[in-house]
Design a protein around this motif. Structure first.
Motif, PDB file in Angstrom:
ATOM      1  N   ARG A 124     -40.297  36.302   0.137  1.00 52.06           N
ATOM      2  CA  ARG A 124     -40.957  35.070   0.610  1.00 52.06           C
ATOM      3  C   ARG A 124     -42.464  35.272   0.766  1.00 52.06           C
ATOM      4  NH1 ARG A 124     -38.142  33.455   5.906  1.00 52.06           N
ATOM      5  NH2 ARG A 124     -39.599  31.678   5.760  1.00 52.06           N
ATOM      6  N   LEU A 125     -42.844  36.446   1.254  1.00 55.97           N
ATOM      7  CA  LEU A 125     -44.282  36.745   1.319  1.00 55.97           C
ATOM      8  C   LEU A 125     -44.891  36.770  -0.076  1.00 55.97           C
ATOM      9  CD1 LEU A 125     -44.713  39.586   3.986  1.00 55.97           C
ATOM     10  CD2 LEU A 125     -45.588  37.244   4.094  1.00 55.97           C
ATOM     11  N   SER A 126     -44.176  37.406  -0.994  1.00 59.11           N
ATOM     12  CA  SER A 126     -44.681  37.534  -2.365  1.00 59.11           C
ATOM     13  C   SER A 126     -44.884  36.182  -3.021  1.00 59.11           C
ATOM     14  CB  SER A 126     -43.703  38.380  -3.187  1.00 59.11           C
ATOM     15  OG  SER A 126     -44.110  38.453  -4.537  1.00 59.11           O
ATOM     16  N   SER A 127     -43.950  35.252  -2.750  1.00 60.83           N
ATOM     17  CA  SER A 127     -44.046  33.937  -3.390  1.00 60.83           C
ATOM     18  C   SER A 127     -45.283  33.155  -2.949  1.00 60.83           C
ATOM     19  CB  SER A 127     -42.785  33.126  -3.089  1.00 60.83           C
ATOM     20  OG  SER A 127     -42.690  32.845  -1.698  1.00 60.83           O
ATOM     21  N   ILE A 128     -45.778  33.472  -1.752  1.00 58.08           N
ATOM     22  CA  ILE A 128     -46.979  32.785  -1.262  1.00 58.08           C
ATOM     23  C   ILE A 128     -48.181  33.089  -2.152  1.00 58.08           C
ATOM     24  CG2 ILE A 128     -48.623  32.642   0.654  1.00 58.08           C
ATOM     25  CD1 ILE A 128     -46.303  33.193   2.548  1.00 58.08           C
ATOM     26  N   PHE A 129     -48.238  34.343  -2.645  1.00 57.42           N
ATOM     27  CA  PHE A 129     -49.401  34.769  -3.423  1.00 57.42           C
ATOM     28  C   PHE A 129     -49.213  34.589  -4.929  1.00 57.42           C
ATOM     29  CE2 PHE A 129     -49.126  37.551   0.359  1.00 57.42           C
ATOM     30  CZ  PHE A 129     -50.234  37.072   1.025  1.00 57.42           C
ATOM     31  N   GLN A 130     -48.039  34.105  -5.327  1.00 57.65           N
ATOM     32  CA  GLN A 130     -47.747  33.977  -6.753  1.00 57.65           C
ATOM     33  C   GLN A 130     -48.763  33.062  -7.424  1.00 57.65           C
ATOM     34  OE1 GLN A 130     -44.439  35.415  -7.430  1.00 57.65           O
ATOM     35  NE2 GLN A 130     -45.106  35.632  -9.531  1.00 57.65           N
ATOM     36  N   GLY A 131     -49.473  33.595  -8.402  1.00 57.21           N
ATOM     37  CA  GLY A 131     -50.417  32.800  -9.189  1.00 57.21           C
ATOM     38  C   GLY A 131     -51.719  32.476  -8.493  1.00 57.21           C
ATOM     39  N   LYS A 132     -51.922  32.972  -7.270  1.00 58.09           N
ATOM     40  CA  LYS A 132     -53.157  32.687  -6.529  1.00 58.09           C
ATOM     41  C   LYS A 132     -54.250  33.673  -6.951  1.00 58.09           C
ATOM     42  CE  LYS A 132     -51.624  29.436  -3.632  1.00 58.09           C
ATOM     43  NZ  LYS A 132     -50.216  29.357  -4.032  1.00 58.09           N
ATOM     44  N   LYS A 133     -55.382  33.139  -7.392  1.00 58.23           N
ATOM     45  CA  LYS A 133     -56.515  33.994  -7.761  1.00 58.23           C
ATOM     46  C   LYS A 133     -57.569  34.040  -6.663  1.00 58.23           C
ATOM     47  CE  LYS A 133     -55.939  33.475 -12.745  1.00 58.23           C
ATOM     48  NZ  LYS A 133     -56.589  33.105 -14.041  1.00 58.23           N
ATOM     49  N   GLU A 134     -57.555  33.032  -5.804  1.00 63.61           N
ATOM     50  CA  GLU A 134     -58.471  33.010  -4.670  1.00 63.61           C
ATOM     51  C   GLU A 134     -57.679  32.769  -3.390  1.00 63.61           C
ATOM     52  OE1 GLU A 134     -61.585  30.206  -5.232  1.00 63.61           O
ATOM     53  OE2 GLU A 134     -62.417  31.207  -7.003  1.00 63.61           O
ATOM     54  N   ILE A 135     -58.200  33.294  -2.294  1.00 63.75           N
ATOM     55  CA  ILE A 135     -57.512  33.201  -1.017  1.00 63.75           C
ATOM     56  C   ILE A 135     -58.287  32.289  -0.076  1.00 63.75           C
ATOM     57  CG2 ILE A 135     -56.695  34.503   0.974  1.00 63.75           C
ATOM     58  CD1 ILE A 135     -55.175  35.035  -1.620  1.00 63.75           C
ATOM     59  N   ASP A 136     -57.560  31.377   0.578  1.00 61.14           N
ATOM     60  CA  ASP A 136     -58.194  30.531   1.586  1.00 61.14           C
ATOM     61  C   ASP A 136     -57.409  30.656   2.888  1.00 61.14           C
ATOM     62  OD1 ASP A 136     -56.146  28.223   1.806  1.00 61.14           O
ATOM     63  OD2 ASP A 136     -56.504  28.398  -0.356  1.00 61.14           O
ATOM     64  N   PRO A 137     -57.992  30.282   4.013  1.00 58.10           N
ATOM     65  CA  PRO A 137     -57.333  30.456   5.312  1.00 58.10           C
ATOM     66  C   PRO A 137     -55.962  29.788   5.408  1.00 58.10           C
ATOM     67  CG  PRO A 137     -59.655  29.967   5.607  1.00 58.10           C
ATOM     68  CD  PRO A 137     -59.372  29.790   4.142  1.00 58.10           C
ATOM     69  N   ALA A 138     -55.717  28.743   4.622  1.00 60.08           N
ATOM     70  CA  ALA A 138     -54.433  28.052   4.696  1.00 60.08           C
ATOM     71  C   ALA A 138     -53.273  28.961   4.279  1.00 60.08           C
ATOM     72  CB  ALA A 138     -54.463  26.790   3.823  1.00 60.08           C
ATOM     73  N   ILE A 139     -53.550  29.900   3.389  1.00 62.50           N
ATOM     74  CA  ILE A 139     -52.503  30.814   2.938  1.00 62.50           C
ATOM     75  C   ILE A 139     -52.018  31.689   4.094  1.00 62.50           C
ATOM     76  CG2 ILE A 139     -52.080  32.849   1.499  1.00 62.50           C
ATOM     77  CD1 ILE A 139     -53.623  31.569  -0.707  1.00 62.50           C
ATOM     78  N   LEU A 140     -52.931  32.069   4.983  1.00 62.99           N
ATOM     79  CA  LEU A 140     -52.540  32.922   6.108  1.00 62.99           C
ATOM     80  C   LEU A 140     -51.610  32.182   7.063  1.00 62.99           C
ATOM     81  CD1 LEU A 140     -55.831  34.869   6.933  1.00 62.99           C
ATOM     82  CD2 LEU A 140     -53.946  35.473   5.400  1.00 62.99           C
ATOM     83  N   GLU A 141     -51.711  30.863   7.103  1.00 61.59           N
ATOM     84  CA  GLU A 141     -50.784  30.087   7.925  1.00 61.59           C
ATOM     85  C   GLU A 141     -49.364  30.179   7.360  1.00 61.59           C
ATOM     86  OE1 GLU A 141     -52.209  26.128   8.303  1.00 61.59           O
ATOM     87  OE2 GLU A 141     -54.106  26.718   9.259  1.00 61.59           O
ATOM     88  N   GLN A 142     -49.254  30.183   6.039  1.00 62.03           N
ATOM     89  CA  GLN A 142     -47.942  30.356   5.412  1.00 62.03           C
ATOM     90  C   GLN A 142     -47.394  31.759   5.681  1.00 62.03           C
ATOM     91  OE1 GLN A 142     -47.739  28.853   1.271  1.00 62.03           O
ATOM     92  NE2 GLN A 142     -49.820  28.096   1.593  1.00 62.03           N
ATOM     93  N   VAL A 143     -48.285  32.749   5.632  1.00 63.09           N
ATOM     94  CA  VAL A 143     -47.864  34.121   5.936  1.00 63.09           C
ATOM     95  C   VAL A 143     -47.332  34.206   7.361  1.00 63.09           C
ATOM     96  CG1 VAL A 143     -48.683  36.487   6.240  1.00 63.09           C
ATOM     97  CG2 VAL A 143     -49.475  35.143   4.278  1.00 63.09           C
ATOM     98  N   GLU A 144     -48.006  33.546   8.291  1.00 65.36           N
ATOM     99  CA  GLU A 144     -47.577  33.555   9.690  1.00 65.36           C
ATOM    100  C   GLU A 144     -46.172  32.965   9.838  1.00 65.36           C
ATOM    101  OE1 GLU A 144     -49.270  32.131  14.060  1.00 65.36           O
ATOM    102  OE2 GLU A 144     -50.114  31.276  12.221  1.00 65.36           O
TER     103      GLU A 144
END
Length: 419
Positions: A124-144
């Protein structure tokens, strides 16, 4: 001068003949010693030379002596590793003895045992980053969200996310791989507080096993006994769960299986007395390790927790400084309840480590992070199956690599975005 008589002439002739014969014999001996002139001068061994008589002649030999064989010419030194002259040449040189490679952790085996967690929490963590080339703060909310639902716990999740946000603000997390590496680094920091096998501090080393009902204390004791007896240690088992006849019988089965003495009392006997007798016997028998089983007790029941304190004190009376280890056995499938248990037992006892069983049966393996971060108690062993060798010594680096590293198990086949 008087004319020589016939006798005188005969004597003189004999003397002259003897002298001539002697000269001839000496000349022939010299020629034999010198041998042929061309080539190197060869001298026969002293033992084979003709012996001279007291008169200077040769002593007659009883049997004819063979001609001495010539000495071999001196050989030049051979280069290192070259075969000697006349020696059979081997078809191939025997392989040289290579040093054994350093033993490495069984990451593949760990990864297989953690397949459920990799297919749940990590996938599930891995799927959050799938295909992402740039990181924004919203992604960390999904990680949480994923971490909280995987029993990492609110406190530990907050610590990890605060660190990630700080790195993101410093522009240190520019892509998905960087975030994944940061997560791995945080996991290693949290889990790296200690771990590994029971410390054999003295003889006997006394280990008190505690925990609630059904977590696998007795089975864990049997697996530990198997491990240490296989390593040449003498192990004694103490059946301190005197309230359940089945627990005593189970421990006796393990004792017979591995060849270990089991000290027990009557049903309903004082568990402290059993622990005292077992400690005394282990000491007298020269045992290396004593594993003390205890009755499962609810961490919320104060009288039961007071009783386990009494067992500890009784063991200390039998052997100063004992017990040397107090290991809490937790069932990983109980999630946050396991964290609550660990917190209560830590308040009552001086815990030296955690044994996390049934980790292969949960997709919420994040509980291991919560235990180490919030309690500061290291995980010493993890249970990944029913067999004795499925109880593994905990190594933080191997564990993190098994969870976050690339592999064939887990959803998506990868389980990560970074190696």
């Amino acid at each position: 001068m008087a004319p020589m008589t016939t006798a005188t002439i005969v004597v003189a002739a004999v003397i002259i003949a003897a002298v001539v014969l002697l000269l001839l014999l000496r000349g022939r001996g010299t020629a034999q010693l010198q041998g042929p002139q061309p080539g190197a001068k060869q001298v026969p061994p002293a033992a084979q030379r003709p012996k001279a008589s007291v008169f200077g002649g040769e002593t007659a030999a009883a049997t004819p002596q063979p001609e001495p064989s010539p000495r071999p010419a001196p050989q030049k030194p051979l280069p290192s590793g070259a075969p000697a002259a006349g020696a059979p040449t081997p078809s191939a040189a025997p392989p040289s003895k290579q040093p054994k490679p350093a033993k490495r952790g069984d990451v593949a085996g760990l990864r297989k045992g953690l397949a459920a967690t990799r297919g749940g929490f990590i996938a599930r963590l891995s799927s959050i980053f799938q295909g992402k080339k740039e990181i924004d703060p919203a992604i960390l909310e999904q990680v949480e969200e994923v971490m909280l639902s995987s029993d990492v716990g609110p406190k530990t999740t907050r610590v990890i996310l605060d660190r990630l946000r700080d790195q993101l603000a410093k522009n240190e997390l520019r892509d998905a791989d960087a975030v994944w590496d940061a997560l791995r680094a945080e996991a290693l920091r949290i889990l790296g507080i200690g771990g590994g096998a029971v410390r054999m501090s003295q003889k006997p080393t006394v280990v008190l096993m505690v925990g609630v009902n059904g977590v696998g204390k007795t089975t864990t004791i049997g697996k530990l006994a198997t491990r240490y007896i296989a390593g040449g240690k003498k192990v004694v088992l103490a059946a301190g769960d005197t309230f359940r006849a089945a627990a005593v019988q189970q421990l006796e089965v393990w004792g017979k299986r591995v060849g270990s003495d089991v000290v027990k009392g009557k049903e309903g006997a004082d568990p402290g007395a059993v622990a005292f007798d077992a400690t005394t016997k282990a000491k007298d028998a020269g045992a290396d390790l004593l594993l003390v089983d205890t009755a499962g007790r609810l961490h919320t029941k104060v009288p039961l927790m007071d009783e386990i304190k009494k067992v500890r004190k009784t063991i200390a009376k039998a052997l100063e400084g004992a017990p040397h280890e107090t290991l809490l056995v937790l069932d990983a499938t109980t999630g946050q309840n396991a964290l609550t248990q660990a917190s209560m037992f830590k308040e009552a006892l001086d815990l030296t480590g955690i044994v996390l069983t049934k980790l292969d049966g949960t997709a919420k393996g994040g509980i291991v992070l919560a235990i180490c971060e919030e309690l500061g108690v290291p995980v010493r062993y993890v249970g990944l199956g029913e067999r004795a060798d499925d109880l593994r010594e905990f190594d933080a680096e191997d564990f993190v690599e098994a969870l976050f590293g690339r592999g064939d198990e887990g959803a998506g086949g990868d389980g990560s975005q970074a190696a």
